[in-house]
Design a protein around this motif. Structure first.
Motif, mmCIF file in Angstrom:
data_model
loop_
_atom_site.group_PDB
_atom_site.id
_atom_site.type_symbol
_atom_site.label_atom_id
_atom_site.label_comp_id
_atom_site.label_asym_id
_atom_site.label_seq_id
_atom_site.Cartn_x
_atom_site.Cartn_y
_atom_site.Cartn_z
ATOM 1 N N PRO A 1 0.806 -1.230 0.000
ATOM 2 C CA PRO A 1 0.000 0.000 0.000
ATOM 3 C C PRO A 1 0.837 1.277 0.000
ATOM 4 O O PRO A 1 0.420 2.281 -0.589
ATOM 5 C CB PRO A 1 -0.831 -0.126 1.285
ATOM 6 N N ASP A 2 2.002 1.258 0.640
ATOM 7 C CA ASP A 2 2.839 2.462 0.658
ATOM 8 C C ASP A 2 3.358 2.786 -0.742
ATOM 9 O O ASP A 2 3.366 3.945 -1.158
ATOM 10 C CB ASP A 2 4.011 2.292 1.627
ATOM 11 N N ARG A 3 3.789 1.753 -1.455
ATOM 12 C CA ARG A 3 4.284 1.976 -2.809
ATOM 13 C C ARG A 3 3.142 2.415 -3.728
ATOM 14 O O ARG A 3 3.309 3.303 -4.576
ATOM 15 C CB ARG A 3 4.938 0.700 -3.349
ATOM 16 N N ALA A 4 1.971 1.808 -3.565
ATOM 17 C CA ALA A 4 0.811 2.211 -4.359
ATOM 18 C C ALA A 4 0.453 3.663 -4.088
ATOM 19 O O ALA A 4 0.109 4.416 -5.013
ATOM 20 C CB ALA A 4 -0.381 1.302 -4.051
ATOM 21 N N ALA A 5 0.548 4.081 -2.831
ATOM 22 C CA ALA A 5 0.230 5.467 -2.479
ATOM 23 C C ALA A 5 1.203 6.434 -3.154
ATOM 24 O O ALA A 5 0.805 7.514 -3.612
ATOM 25 C CB ALA A 5 0.267 5.639 -0.964
ATOM 26 N N GLU A 6 2.475 6.057 -3.232
ATOM 27 C CA GLU A 6 3.463 6.894 -3.923
ATOM 28 C C GLU A 6 3.109 7.064 -5.397
ATOM 29 O O GLU A 6 3.174 8.175 -5.944
ATOM 30 C CB GLU A 6 4.860 6.282 -3.806
ATOM 31 N N LEU A 7 2.752 5.962 -6.039
ATOM 32 C CA LEU A 7 2.402 6.015 -7.463
ATOM 33 C C LEU A 7 1.165 6.889 -7.691
ATOM 34 O O LEU A 7 1.106 7.660 -8.646
ATOM 35 C CB LEU A 7 2.162 4.607 -8.003
ATOM 36 N N ALA B 1 3.122 0.502 -13.998
ATOM 37 C CA ALA B 1 4.352 0.787 -13.259
ATOM 38 C C ALA B 1 4.462 -0.111 -12.029
ATOM 39 O O ALA B 1 5.532 -0.648 -11.720
ATOM 40 C CB ALA B 1 4.384 2.260 -12.841
ATOM 41 N N GLY B 2 3.345 -0.301 -11.344
ATOM 42 C CA GLY B 2 3.344 -1.177 -10.171
ATOM 43 C C GLY B 2 3.711 -2.607 -10.519
ATOM 44 O O GLY B 2 4.417 -3.278 -9.763
ATOM 45 N N ARG B 3 3.263 -3.076 -11.656
ATOM 46 C CA ARG B 3 3.585 -4.448 -12.063
ATOM 47 C C ARG B 3 5.076 -4.600 -12.359
ATOM 48 O O ARG B 3 5.664 -5.658 -12.086
ATOM 49 C CB ARG B 3 2.740 -4.837 -13.278
ATOM 50 N N LEU B 4 5.665 -3.559 -12.929
ATOM 51 C CA LEU B 4 7.110 -3.615 -13.164
ATOM 52 C C LEU B 4 7.871 -3.609 -11.843
ATOM 53 O O LEU B 4 8.889 -4.297 -11.696
ATOM 54 C CB LEU B 4 7.548 -2.433 -14.038
ATOM 55 N N ILE B 5 7.365 -2.843 -10.886
ATOM 56 C CA ILE B 5 7.984 -2.844 -9.554
ATOM 57 C C ILE B 5 7.877 -4.231 -8.929
ATOM 58 O O ILE B 5 8.832 -4.739 -8.320
ATOM 59 C CB ILE B 5 7.314 -1.786 -8.649
ATOM 60 N N GLU C 1 7.980 -6.917 -10.376
ATOM 61 C CA GLU C 1 8.935 -7.797 -11.054
ATOM 62 C C GLU C 1 10.380 -7.479 -10.681
ATOM 63 O O GLU C 1 11.301 -8.100 -11.202
ATOM 64 C CB GLU C 1 8.763 -7.694 -12.566
ATOM 65 N N GLY C 2 10.569 -6.510 -9.795
ATOM 66 C CA GLY C 2 11.917 -6.230 -9.320
ATOM 67 C C GLY C 2 12.557 -4.968 -9.852
ATOM 68 O O GLY C 2 13.679 -4.624 -9.445
ATOM 69 N N LEU C 3 11.901 -4.246 -10.767
ATOM 70 C CA LEU C 3 12.473 -2.984 -11.228
ATOM 71 C C LEU C 3 12.410 -1.954 -10.104
ATOM 72 O O LEU C 3 11.503 -1.998 -9.253
ATOM 73 C CB LEU C 3 11.720 -2.448 -12.444
ATOM 74 N N SER C 4 13.343 -1.016 -10.122
ATOM 75 C CA SER C 4 13.278 0.072 -9.144
ATOM 76 C C SER C 4 12.050 0.915 -9.463
ATOM 77 O O SER C 4 11.627 0.998 -10.628
ATOM 78 C CB SER C 4 14.530 0.936 -9.213
ATOM 79 N N PRO C 5 11.436 1.540 -8.455
ATOM 80 C CA PRO C 5 10.246 2.358 -8.711
ATOM 81 C C PRO C 5 10.481 3.431 -9.772
ATOM 82 O O PRO C 5 9.612 3.684 -10.610
ATOM 83 C CB PRO C 5 9.946 2.967 -7.349
ATOM 84 N N ARG C 6 11.657 4.050 -9.748
ATOM 85 C CA ARG C 6 11.917 5.125 -10.709
ATOM 86 C C ARG C 6 12.058 4.584 -12.132
ATOM 87 O O ARG C 6 11.521 5.160 -13.083
ATOM 88 C CB ARG C 6 13.161 5.907 -10.280
ATOM 89 N N LEU D 1 8.964 9.367 -5.994
ATOM 90 C CA LEU D 1 9.184 7.957 -5.718
ATOM 91 C C LEU D 1 10.510 7.771 -5.006
ATOM 92 O O LEU D 1 11.553 8.237 -5.461
ATOM 93 C CB LEU D 1 9.190 7.142 -7.018
ATOM 94 N N SER D 2 10.466 7.062 -3.905
ATOM 95 C CA SER D 2 11.699 6.742 -3.186
ATOM 96 C C SER D 2 12.460 5.666 -3.948
ATOM 97 O O SER D 2 11.875 4.898 -4.727
ATOM 98 C CB SER D 2 11.389 6.267 -1.765
ATOM 99 N N GLY D 3 13.762 5.579 -3.707
ATOM 100 C CA GLY D 3 14.584 4.676 -4.506
ATOM 101 C C GLY D 3 14.563 3.234 -4.058
ATOM 102 O O GLY D 3 14.838 2.324 -4.829
ATOM 103 N N SER D 4 14.231 2.971 -2.809
ATOM 104 C CA SER D 4 14.304 1.596 -2.313
ATOM 105 C C SER D 4 13.058 0.827 -2.713
ATOM 106 O O SER D 4 11.978 1.376 -2.924
ATOM 107 C CB SER D 4 14.402 1.596 -0.786
ATOM 108 N N ASP D 5 13.211 -0.501 -2.829
ATOM 109 C CA ASP D 5 12.089 -1.371 -3.178
ATOM 110 C C ASP D 5 11.431 -1.898 -1.910
ATOM 111 O O ASP D 5 12.074 -2.140 -0.922
ATOM 112 C CB ASP D 5 12.566 -2.558 -4.033
ATOM 113 N N ASP D 6 10.098 -2.079 -2.012
ATOM 114 C CA ASP D 6 9.376 -2.694 -0.894
ATOM 115 C C ASP D 6 9.431 -4.208 -1.014
ATOM 116 O O ASP D 6 9.483 -4.725 -2.098
ATOM 117 C CB ASP D 6 7.911 -2.249 -0.903
#
Length: 266
Positions: free
Chosen positions: A188-194, A221-225, A227-232, A261-266
């Motif tokens: 949810p935190d990553r989704a909120a950023e997007l 974008a969320g689906r790529l995240i 899969e391991g891509l960085s959010p940016r 978008l923060s650089g670290s992955d969730d």
């Protein structure tokens, strides 16, 4: 015994489900108006599931002919044979026929919809010399984006006045965050950023954007995240790239991506 497939994931943002089902029960045709990627197609899929009707979808374009919708004679095995088009199949089967981006079709093509869209619920097939009455359960649904298409490609008054209109916009932030998180399989935190990034892009006033950032591109974008891509990197590929070809606008979007978008992955 066949197993009922799960309901397509759709979160209502207003009374659109009640309006659609009331119109369906009364045999009324429906026009969905709203921006690209806001959930119109998924909404129709969910309604078809709830109503227990098959769904036949046609993506309209400027080369779409009446024969593409209604049907044509084809040569098969040395003999001429009539083959129903998707609209005719829906009329015969009592299916929901969804014409996506209907104003992209030629106006001489969409005229065939008029006797289907009003009280007659009939489809004349001139090549066969017959008129079909729509089977019980048939429903005509069309969609378009009134903020995108030009005046020359607006829906004719004679067509729109035969239909019940449902207006769509982008969901509220809390609903959109739930949609992005569920559809993309991210936290949810990553989704909120997007979603915050998407809202910021929608507030931009620039002529270089082909479209605003839709819920669809946020999910991509969320689906790529996931899969391991960085959010940016994910946002650059799924959001900035599809939205513009303008190098200046692209640089501005990338700056926004780096800021939101923060650089670290969730």
């Amino acid at each position: 015994m066949s197993v009922q497939p799960p309901r397509p994931f759709y979160v209502p943002v207003g009374n659109e489900e009640q309006v659609f089902k009331a119109a369906y029960r009364q045999g009324l045709s429906i026009v969905l108006k709203g921006p690209t990627g806001c959930g119109k197609t998924r909404f129709v899929e969910a309604m078809a599931h709830d109503l227990g009707r098959p769904l036949i979808t046609v993506s309209c374009h400027d080369d779409l002919t009446t024969a593409d919708l209604v049907g044509r004679f084809l040569l098969r095995g040395g003999e001429t044979e009539w083959v129903d088009g998707p609209l005719t199949r829906a009329v015969r089967e009592g299916a929901i026929c969804y014409l996506d981006e209907v104003v992209e079709a030629r106006q001489d093509t969409t005229v065939v919809l008029h006797p289907l869209a009003d009280h007659r619920r009939q489809l004349p097939i001139e090549r066969l010399g017959i008129t079909l009455d729509a089977a019980p359960g048939f429903c005509l649904v069309v969609s378009y984006n009134p903020g995108y298409q030009s005046v020359l490609k607006d829906l004719k008054d004679s067509t729109r006045q035969r239909m019940v209109a449902i207006e769509f916009g982008f969901p509220t932030p809390d609903v959109e965050e739930k949609i992005v998180a569920t559809e993309a399989g991210i936290g949810p935190d990553r989704a909120a950023e997007l979603v915050r990034l998407g809202q910021a892009i929608r507030r931009l006033e620039t002529g270089g954007l082909r479209e605003v950032a839709s819920t669809r591109v946020l999910i991509a974008a969320g689906r790529l995240i996931a899969e391991g891509l960085s959010p940016r990197d994910a946002a650059r590929a799924a959001i900035a790239g599809p939205l513009t070809d303008d190098s200046t606008v692209t640089r501005g979007l990338i700056e926004m991506i780096d800021a939101y978008l923060s650089g670290s992955d969730d």
